[in-house]
Design a protein around this motif. Structure first.
Motif, PDB file in Angstrom:
ATOM      1  N   TYR A 202       0.823  -1.215   0.000  1.00 42.12           N
ATOM      2  CA  TYR A 202       0.000   0.000   0.000  1.00 42.12           C
ATOM      3  C   TYR A 202       0.855   1.262   0.000  1.00 42.12           C
ATOM      4  O   TYR A 202       0.532   2.246  -0.671  1.00 42.12           O
ATOM      5  N   CYS A 203       1.929   1.236   0.745  1.00 46.48           N
ATOM      6  CA  CYS A 203       2.812   2.404   0.748  1.00 46.48           C
ATOM      7  C   CYS A 203       3.441   2.606  -0.626  1.00 46.48           C
ATOM      8  O   CYS A 203       3.579   3.747  -1.105  1.00 46.48           O
ATOM      9  N   ALA A 204       3.825   1.515  -1.295  1.00 41.86           N
ATOM     10  CA  ALA A 204       4.383   1.618  -2.643  1.00 41.86           C
ATOM     11  C   ALA A 204       3.329   2.128  -3.625  1.00 41.86           C
ATOM     12  O   ALA A 204       3.624   2.952  -4.497  1.00 41.86           O
ATOM     13  N   ALA A 205       2.096   1.644  -3.491  1.00 38.59           N
ATOM     14  CA  ALA A 205       1.026   2.101  -4.379  1.00 38.59           C
ATOM     15  C   ALA A 205       0.768   3.595  -4.192  1.00 38.59           C
ATOM     16  O   ALA A 205       0.597   4.342  -5.162  1.00 38.59           O
ATOM     17  N   GLN A 206       0.736   4.044  -2.937  1.00 36.36           N
ATOM     18  CA  GLN A 206       0.528   5.466  -2.668  1.00 36.36           C
ATOM     19  C   GLN A 206       1.655   6.305  -3.238  1.00 36.36           C
ATOM     20  O   GLN A 206       1.422   7.388  -3.800  1.00 36.36           O
ATOM     21  N   LEU A 207       2.877   5.823  -3.104  1.00 35.11           N
ATOM     22  CA  LEU A 207       4.024   6.557  -3.634  1.00 35.11           C
ATOM     23  C   LEU A 207       3.937   6.653  -5.154  1.00 35.11           C
ATOM     24  O   LEU A 207       4.170   7.723  -5.744  1.00 35.11           O
ATOM     25  N   SER A 208       3.575   5.555  -5.799  1.00 35.12           N
ATOM     26  CA  SER A 208       3.465   5.567  -7.255  1.00 35.12           C
ATOM     27  C   SER A 208       2.372   6.529  -7.715  1.00 35.12           C
ATOM     28  O   SER A 208       2.575   7.312  -8.650  1.00 35.12           O
ATOM     29  N   TRP A 209       1.205   6.481  -7.066  1.00 32.68           N
ATOM     30  CA  TRP A 209       0.129   7.418  -7.404  1.00 32.68           C
ATOM     31  C   TRP A 209       0.587   8.863  -7.220  1.00 32.68           C
ATOM     32  O   TRP A 209       0.339   9.726  -8.064  1.00 32.68           O
ATOM     33  N   SER A 210       1.244   9.138  -6.104  1.00 34.78           N
ATOM     34  CA  SER A 210       1.669  10.507  -5.813  1.00 34.78           C
ATOM     35  C   SER A 210       2.693  11.005  -6.822  1.00 34.78           C
ATOM     36  O   SER A 210       2.641  12.158  -7.270  1.00 34.78           O
ATOM     37  N   MET A 211       3.616  10.143  -7.203  1.00 32.81           N
ATOM     38  CA  MET A 211       4.664  10.541  -8.137  1.00 32.81           C
ATOM     39  C   MET A 211       4.120  10.764  -9.542  1.00 32.81           C
ATOM     40  O   MET A 211       4.547  11.679 -10.248  1.00 32.81           O
ATOM     41  N   ASN A 212       3.181   9.925  -9.964  1.00 32.65           N
ATOM     42  CA  ASN A 212       2.757   9.925 -11.363  1.00 32.65           C
ATOM     43  C   ASN A 212       1.499  10.732 -11.643  1.00 32.65           C
ATOM     44  O   ASN A 212       1.373  11.325 -12.708  1.00 32.65           O
ATOM     45  N   MET A 213       0.562  10.745 -10.711  1.00 26.17           N
ATOM     46  CA  MET A 213      -0.679  11.489 -10.918  1.00 26.17           C
ATOM     47  C   MET A 213      -0.690  12.775 -10.101  1.00 26.17           C
ATOM     48  O   MET A 213      -1.138  13.814 -10.565  1.00 26.17           O
ATOM     49  N   GLY A 214      -0.172  12.704  -8.883  1.00 28.66           N
ATOM     50  CA  GLY A 214      -0.070  13.886  -8.043  1.00 28.66           C
ATOM     51  C   GLY A 214      -1.300  14.120  -7.197  1.00 28.66           C
ATOM     52  O   GLY A 214      -2.414  14.189  -7.716  1.00 28.66           O
ATOM     53  N   VAL A 215      -1.118  14.226  -5.878  1.00 26.60           N
ATOM     54  CA  VAL A 215      -2.184  14.600  -4.947  1.00 26.60           C
ATOM     55  C   VAL A 215      -1.629  15.689  -4.048  1.00 26.60           C
ATOM     56  O   VAL A 215      -0.620  15.488  -3.365  1.00 26.60           O
ATOM     57  N   ALA A 216      -2.266  16.860  -4.062  1.00 28.91           N
ATOM     58  CA  ALA A 216      -1.802  17.994  -3.269  1.00 28.91           C
ATOM     59  C   ALA A 216      -2.639  18.129  -1.997  1.00 28.91           C
ATOM     60  O   ALA A 216      -3.758  17.631  -1.907  1.00 28.91           O
ATOM     61  N   GLN A 217      -2.089  18.848  -1.020  1.00 26.79           N
ATOM     62  CA  GLN A 217      -2.796  19.018   0.239  1.00 26.79           C
ATOM     63  C   GLN A 217      -4.064  19.841   0.086  1.00 26.79           C
ATOM     64  O   GLN A 217      -4.982  19.722   0.907  1.00 26.79           O
ATOM     65  N   ASP A 218      -4.164  20.638  -0.959  1.00 31.06           N
ATOM     66  CA  ASP A 218      -5.382  21.420  -1.170  1.00 31.06           C
ATOM     67  C   ASP A 218      -6.375  20.735  -2.097  1.00 31.06           C
ATOM     68  O   ASP A 218      -7.396  21.310  -2.463  1.00 31.06           O
ATOM     69  N   ASP A 219      -6.091  19.477  -2.450  1.00 27.71           N
ATOM     70  CA  ASP A 219      -7.038  18.722  -3.271  1.00 27.71           C
ATOM     71  C   ASP A 219      -8.254  18.315  -2.448  1.00 27.71           C
ATOM     72  O   ASP A 219      -8.158  18.040  -1.240  1.00 27.71           O
ATOM     73  N   VAL A 220      -9.393  18.267  -3.121  1.00 25.30           N
ATOM     74  CA  VAL A 220     -10.626  17.744  -2.548  1.00 25.30           C
ATOM     75  C   VAL A 220     -11.108  16.651  -3.493  1.00 25.30           C
ATOM     76  O   VAL A 220     -11.404  16.928  -4.662  1.00 25.30           O
ATOM     77  N   PHE A 221     -11.142  15.403  -3.017  1.00 23.25           N
ATOM     78  CA  PHE A 221     -11.503  14.278  -3.873  1.00 23.25           C
ATOM     79  C   PHE A 221     -12.867  13.725  -3.506  1.00 23.25           C
ATOM     80  O   PHE A 221     -13.148  13.465  -2.335  1.00 23.25           O
ATOM     81  N   LEU A 222     -13.709  13.568  -4.515  1.00 25.26           N
ATOM     82  CA  LEU A 222     -14.971  12.867  -4.331  1.00 25.26           C
ATOM     83  C   LEU A 222     -14.695  11.367  -4.403  1.00 25.26           C
ATOM     84  O   LEU A 222     -14.173  10.869  -5.396  1.00 25.26           O
ATOM     85  N   VAL A 223     -15.054  10.655  -3.331  1.00 20.53           N
ATOM     86  CA  VAL A 223     -14.900   9.200  -3.284  1.00 20.53           C
ATOM     87  C   VAL A 223     -16.287   8.582  -3.190  1.00 20.53           C
ATOM     88  O   VAL A 223     -16.935   8.633  -2.147  1.00 20.53           O
ATOM     89  N   SER A 224     -16.732   8.017  -4.314  1.00 17.54           N
ATOM     90  CA  SER A 224     -18.021   7.329  -4.348  1.00 17.54           C
ATOM     91  C   SER A 224     -17.878   5.856  -4.690  1.00 17.54           C
ATOM     92  O   SER A 224     -18.816   5.084  -4.509  1.00 17.54           O
ATOM     93  N   ILE A 225     -16.716   5.452  -5.228  1.00 17.36           N
ATOM     94  CA  ILE A 225     -16.489   4.040  -5.498  1.00 17.36           C
ATOM     95  C   ILE A 225     -16.341   3.309  -4.164  1.00 17.36           C
ATOM     96  O   ILE A 225     -15.903   3.886  -3.171  1.00 17.36           O
ATOM     97  N   PRO A 226     -16.722   2.035  -4.093  1.00 15.87           N
ATOM     98  CA  PRO A 226     -16.787   1.323  -2.808  1.00 15.87           C
ATOM     99  C   PRO A 226     -15.427   1.101  -2.155  1.00 15.87           C
ATOM    100  O   PRO A 226     -14.456   0.720  -2.812  1.00 15.87           O
ATOM    101  N   LEU A 227     -15.392   1.298  -0.846  1.00 20.80           N
ATOM    102  CA  LEU A 227     -14.189   1.026  -0.069  1.00 20.80           C
ATOM    103  C   LEU A 227     -13.884  -0.464   0.002  1.00 20.80           C
ATOM    104  O   LEU A 227     -12.762  -0.847   0.351  1.00 20.80           O
ATOM    105  N   ILE A 228     -14.874  -1.312  -0.264  1.00 25.22           N
ATOM    106  CA  ILE A 228     -14.645  -2.760  -0.209  1.00 25.22           C
ATOM    107  C   ILE A 228     -13.795  -3.242  -1.368  1.00 25.22           C
ATOM    108  O   ILE A 228     -13.375  -4.404  -1.382  1.00 25.22           O
TER     109      ILE A 228
END
Length: 534
Positions: A202-228
């Protein structure tokens, strides 16, 4: 004085629970989750509050006998409590076992027994998924109910009973390669495939997402897809690790999703094409201000041109982030890339899933003998890297087959062009064999999806005495357009080889989808095969 094993572990490890603590220290009073139920009720929690709740639940679980390596299942739609439970388990080294809420009671029982679940958390509105088999779940030591309902089965605990008590950080020796989540990709197979994802995954996945797509501290994300599902859980923990704010809905209700994106000035969301298309048809879509959106993440099927064109009208600042991954890669994309409009879509092909990414995994495309295929030729994607799961749970045969030769065999078929663009051809198991020729469904969908009258399409094979399988398609037409089956078949014939051209096209107003909003082609195949036999 020598350092203890626990102290050394805490000093260097990768752990999802630790990531929440760090966010709570960095942004204690910032909204972490703004949550909406399907009826519009809302509440929110700050980073500090979320971490305190997770710590309290962690201590209560340990006091009641849950230890490192124990399995704790949850059957629930999206909620703050689901993430609180998840982080609590990460902090003590127990395994989170999400259960698909669309499963029938016998399938739920099967997964609970197979996973050797000790505690089982169930949303109050979903008790019907469990009630018929409750007396058979003899391995479960404690049932806990999510939700506000004051009534619950005898002997069940309310989730709120786990909140009072100590809120300091629990300190448990948890290795980075210990399992964090056991996620089932199927609940109806005799030998279900449970994906073992570790904290390091999970830490590697988060790092890859952050490096390639980018998530900033001022981002607001709508999460409607299931957490399951892996994508929903990774997106949520990614945002929380990066101090972003999540606007979360209990379930994906298109009208509500649009209203919340506009109200909270959401900068991004992640949805399969089926949901992006569904939002296009909502009455409040074109009247809402979605100029705030800059990142529209998508995956899972061919992108129709109607989706891109429609969203650009109301979200002119958005870029589409198209990619391809799977639960076994911790929902980390293996290839991905941004396009701002259909004009930027490489080769005008909606099967495009980007280019190779930094960090996450090595990627090869190979033939049936695991030999690399040349540019332009389709091959199975095989990978290795830090995002690859630890293995399948209790399934030595599947592990041996998937990990042969030191590479994970994904079962996904892709091809690439000379510029390094990757295109998704099909799942190996979904490929159509028509007249002895291989037909990749997504190639046909990529052509159908460019017709101006087509909003959404799905291609599949139907039994045929002459061809073995005949190429067929289900189509949802754009509102206000008129098109016939013959016209669409001719459109495809002009752009595809004869054996790839659909023999039948069926018009529909909706598509069958899973809890993750992926197209269920098996249901389309069953429906139309039965209709043609009648």
């Amino acid at each position: 004085m020598s350092i203890t094993a626990l102290e050394m572990n805490l000093l260097r490890r990768q752990n999802l629970g630790d990531s929440l603590r760090r966010s709570a220290l960095a942004a204690p009073n910032k909204p972490a989750i703004i949550y909406y139920t399907t009826d519009g009720a809302s509440r929110s929690v700050t980073y500090a509050e979320l971490n305190r709740k997770a710590n309290a639940v962690a201590h209560n679980l340990m006091q009641r006998g849950i230890a490192k390596g124990d399995k704790v299942a949850a059957l629930s739609r999206n909620s703050i409590e689901f993430l609180v439970l998840g982080y609590a388990l990460h902090k003590i080294g127990a395994w989170l076992v999400p259960i698909n809420f669309m499963l029938q009671p016998p399938d739920v029982q099967h997964l609970i027994d197979f996973s050797e679940t000790k505690w089982f958390f169930v949303e109050d509105a979903l008790l019907g998924n469990v009630a018929p088999v409750l007396d058979k779940l003899t391995g479960v030591q404690q049932f806990v109910q999510f939700g506000p309902s004051p009534s619950r089965p005898a002997g069940w605990m309310a989730f709120d009973e786990l909140l009072p008590g100590p809120t300091h950080e629990p300190e448990v020796l948890i290795e980075s390669d210990d399992v964090a989540i056991l996620l089932f990709t199927s609940g109806t197979e005799s030998a279900p495939k449970g994906v073992l994802s570790t904290h390091a995954n999970y830490c590697a996945a988060q790092l890859s997402w952050s490096m390639n797509m980018g998530v900033a501290q001022d981002d607001v994300f709508l999460v409607s897809i299931p957490l399951i599902h892996a994508a929903g859980y990774v997106l949520s923990t990614l945002c929380l690790t990066n101090h972003a704010t999540i606007v979360m809905t209990q379930a994906p209700q298109p009208v509500q999703m649009i209203e919340l994106m506009a109200r909270h000035r959401a900068t991004g969301t992640a949805l399969p094409p089926t949901l992006y298309v569904a939002l296009l048809a909502c009455p409040n879509f074109k009247t809402s201000d979605l100029s705030c959106a800059t990142k529209l993440i998508t995956w899972a099927s061919t992108i129709p041109r109607a989706m891109v064109d429609g969203w650009k009208e109301v979200a002119p600042n958005a870029r589409f982030y198209s990619g391809q991954g799977m639960s076994e890669t911790t929902a980390s994309l293996l290839t991905a890339g941004f396009v701002s409009s259909w004009a930027e879509m490489p080769n005008g092909d909606g099967r495009w899933v980007g280019t190779l990414l930094a960090y996450g995994a090595d990627v090869r495309l190979v033939d049936d003998e695991d030999q690399d295929v040349p540019v332009g030729m389709a091959g199975e994607q095989i990978i290795r890297g830090p995002v690859v799961m630890k293995g399948y749970y209790k399934n030595a045969e599947a592990n041996e087959r998937a990990f042969r030769g030191g590479w994970f065999h994904t079962g996904d078929v892709l091809f690439r062009d000379a510029e390094g663009n990757y295109f998704f051809a099909d799942r190996k198991k979904d490929m159509i064999k028509s007249g002895g020729e291989n037909v990749y469904c997504q190639e046909v969908e990529s052509v159908l999806g460019t017709h101006p009258a087509v909003m959404q399409c799905a291609v599949f094979g139907l039994p045929d005495e002459r061809w073995g399988e005949a190429v067929a398609a289900a189509v949802i037409a754009r509102a206000g357009s008129t098109v016939t089956e013959a016209e669409l078949i001719e459109y495809c014939r002009e752009r595809l080889a004869g054996f790839k051209t659909p023999k039948r096209i069926f018009f529909r107003t909706s598509m069958p989808i899973s809890a993750a909003n992926k197209l269920l082609k098996r249901e389309l195949k069953a429906e139309y095969a039965k209709a043609l036999q009648a």
